[in-house]
Design an enzyme around this catalytic site. Structure first.
Site, PDB file in Angstrom:
ATOM      1  N   THR A 240       0.899  -1.214  -0.013  1.00 23.55           N
ATOM      2  CA  THR A 240       0.131  -0.172   0.156  1.00 23.55           C
ATOM      3  C   THR A 240       1.168   1.419   0.274  1.00 23.55           C
ATOM      4  OG1 THR A 240      -1.494  -1.235   1.139  1.00 23.55           O
ATOM      5  CG2 THR A 240      -1.024   1.391   1.642  1.00 23.55           C
TER       6      THR A 240
ATOM      7  N   ALA B  92       7.903   1.844   1.776  1.00 17.36           N
ATOM      8  CA  ALA B  92       7.930   1.950   3.700  1.00 17.36           C
ATOM      9  C   ALA B  92       8.492   3.194   3.935  1.00 17.36           C
ATOM     10  CB  ALA B  92       9.165   0.814   3.534  1.00 17.36           C
TER      11      ALA B  92
ATOM     12  N   GLU C 214      -0.459  -5.549   5.500  1.00 18.69           N
ATOM     13  CA  GLU C 214       1.474  -5.380   5.097  1.00 18.69           C
ATOM     14  C   GLU C 214       2.242  -6.776   6.263  1.00 18.69           C
ATOM     15  OE1 GLU C 214       1.603  -0.939   3.346  1.00 18.69           O
ATOM     16  OE2 GLU C 214       1.828  -1.072   4.946  1.00 18.69           O
TER      17      GLU C 214
ATOM     18  N   LYS D 206       6.774   0.966   8.555  1.00 20.70           N
ATOM     19  CA  LYS D 206       5.317   0.996   7.819  1.00 20.70           C
ATOM     20  C   LYS D 206       4.515   1.558   8.651  1.00 20.70           C
ATOM     21  CE  LYS D 206       5.360  -1.939   4.635  1.00 20.70           C
ATOM     22  NZ  LYS D 206       5.364  -1.080   3.733  1.00 20.70           N
ATOM     23  N   GLY D 207       3.219   1.536   8.052  1.00 19.09           N
ATOM     24  CA  GLY D 207       2.274   1.585   8.078  1.00 19.09           C
ATOM     25  C   GLY D 207       1.950   3.267   8.080  1.00 19.09           C
ATOM     26  N   GLY D 208       2.732   4.013   7.303  1.00 16.27           N
ATOM     27  CA  GLY D 208       2.088   5.821   7.575  1.00 16.27           C
ATOM     28  C   GLY D 208       0.840   5.848   6.729  1.00 16.27           C
TER      29      GLY D 208
ATOM     30  N   SER E 257       2.126   5.218  -2.240  1.00 21.74           N
ATOM     31  CA  SER E 257       1.879   5.659  -3.615  1.00 21.74           C
ATOM     32  C   SER E 257       2.725   5.016  -4.085  1.00 21.74           C
ATOM     33  CB  SER E 257       2.386   7.059  -3.096  1.00 21.74           C
ATOM     34  OG  SER E 257       3.618   7.621  -2.401  1.00 21.74           O
ATOM     35  N   THR E 258       4.437   4.793  -3.360  1.00 20.41           N
ATOM     36  CA  THR E 258       5.071   4.028  -4.570  1.00 20.41           C
ATOM     37  C   THR E 258       4.530   2.438  -5.113  1.00 20.41           C
ATOM     38  OG1 THR E 258       6.385   4.939  -2.624  1.00 20.41           O
ATOM     39  CG2 THR E 258       7.430   3.602  -4.237  1.00 20.41           C
TER      40      THR E 258
ATOM     41  N   ASP F  35       6.187  -3.825  -1.764  1.00 22.72           N
ATOM     42  CA  ASP F  35       5.820  -2.920  -0.593  1.00 22.72           C
ATOM     43  C   ASP F  35       6.676  -1.545  -0.595  1.00 22.72           C
ATOM     44  OD1 ASP F  35       3.573  -1.434   0.436  1.00 22.72           O
ATOM     45  OD2 ASP F  35       3.660  -2.925   2.339  1.00 22.72           O
TER      46      ASP F  35
HETATM   47  C1  5RP Z   1       1.681   1.876   3.665  1.00 23.80           C
HETATM   48  C2  5RP Z   1       2.841   1.934   4.106  1.00 23.80           C
HETATM   49  C3  5RP Z   1       3.447   2.817   2.954  1.00 23.80           C
HETATM   50  O1  5RP Z   1       4.245   1.855   2.037  1.00 23.80           O
HETATM   51  C4  5RP Z   1       4.149   3.551   3.378  1.00 23.80           C
HETATM   52  O2  5RP Z   1       3.582   4.416   3.799  1.00 23.80           O
HETATM   53  C5  5RP Z   1       5.293   4.157   2.093  1.00 23.80           C
HETATM   54  O3  5RP Z   1       4.701   4.532   1.836  1.00 23.80           O
HETATM   55  P1  5RP Z   1       4.795   5.970   0.085  1.00 23.80           P
HETATM   56  O4  5RP Z   1       5.194   4.459  -0.862  1.00 23.80           O
HETATM   57  O5  5RP Z   1       3.628   6.813   0.196  1.00 23.80           O
HETATM   58  O6  5RP Z   1       5.683   6.569   0.800  1.00 23.80           O
HETATM   59  O7  5RP Z   1       3.940   1.554   5.361  1.00 23.80           O
HETATM   60  O8  5RP Z   1       1.053   1.377   5.198  1.00 23.80           O
END
Ligand code: 5RP
Length: 217
Positions: free
Chosen positions: A28, A83, A103, A94-96, A30-31, A81
């Site tokens: 999950t 991070a 995950e 993780k978990g932003g 944006s990446t 995924d």
């Molecule tokens: C979601 C996550 C994402 O992998 C993490 O927050 C990185 O996000 P992004 O790719 O938007 O920088 O752990 O729960």
């Protein structure tokens, strides 16, 4: 390059790792969103995906990749995924995006966890990014008090309800020198569903975009 361009670039670098893989674990954020979009180019070769969030599931379905139940597919070959923080030992915060529990389940059930991120996510010591903890709603204040005893500063992520109908506490002011130990301690607090420290089960391969270059470790 913008941060979004760096995310796209590292998502592209992960594509060879899933070529020929029938069922892919998908994270999950944006990446990962870039990665899912890129999967669309060869979706005919993909049997399906196990997804870590409703948001990723929606995008997968939109581009025509079936979303499968982890219980029905068993061990996954590869999980891709992002991070929020990555240390040199491939341990992660993780978990932003509030999807940490699903995950972590998919990471646990996968043979290979490929972590993709732009270079800003690499740190020597985890903890500058507030550590997310998913909690059962009625336990939120209790867990917060226990976190204070550990030296952290808990902040309730208001207006955030996870896909599992739980709450998130973000813990500030941690300098995580022993991630595996802290992961076990926090997981052991009654009312904690999951902590966003991926240390006992770190990533297997980390791909990081730095300018034009992709660094792999
Ligand atoms: C979601 C996550 C994402 O992998 C993490 O927050 C990185 O996000 P992004 O790719 O938007 O920088 O752990 O729960």
């Amino acid at each position: 390059m913008t941060q979004d361009e760096l995310k796209r670039k590292v998502a592209e670098a992960a594509i060879p790792y899933v070529k020929g893989v029938g069922i892919i674990g998908i994270g999950t954020g944006s990446t990962t969103r870039h990665f899912i979009e890129l999967l669309g180019d060869f979706k005919a070769d993909i049997e399906g995906a196990v997804s870590s969030s409703e948001a990723s599931s929606e995008l997968l379905r939109k581009i025509g990749i079936p979303v499968l139940d982890l219980n029905a597919v068993g061990t996954l070959e590869v999980y891709v995924d992002g991070a929020d923080e990555i240390n040199p030992n491939k341990q992660l915060i993780k978990g932003g995006g509030a999807a940490l529990t699903r995950e972590k389940i998919i990471a646990a059930a996968s043979d290979k966890f490929i972590c993709i991120a732009d270079g800003s996510k690499c740190v020597d010591v985890l903890g500058a990014f507030p550590l997310p903890i998913e909690v059962i709603p009625m336990a939120r204040s209790y867990v917060a008090r226990e976190i204070v005893k550990l030296g952290g500063q808990p902040v309730w992520r208001e207006n955030c309800v996870t896909d599992n109908h739980n709450h998130i506490i973000d813990v500030h002011n941690l300098n995580i020198l022993e991630p595996t130990k802290l992961e076990a301690i926090i997981n052991n607090i009654t009312g904690v569903v999951c902590v966003g420290l991926f240390s006992a089960r770190p990533a297997d391969v980390v791909l990081v975009s730095r300018g034009e270059e992709i660094v792999t470790f």
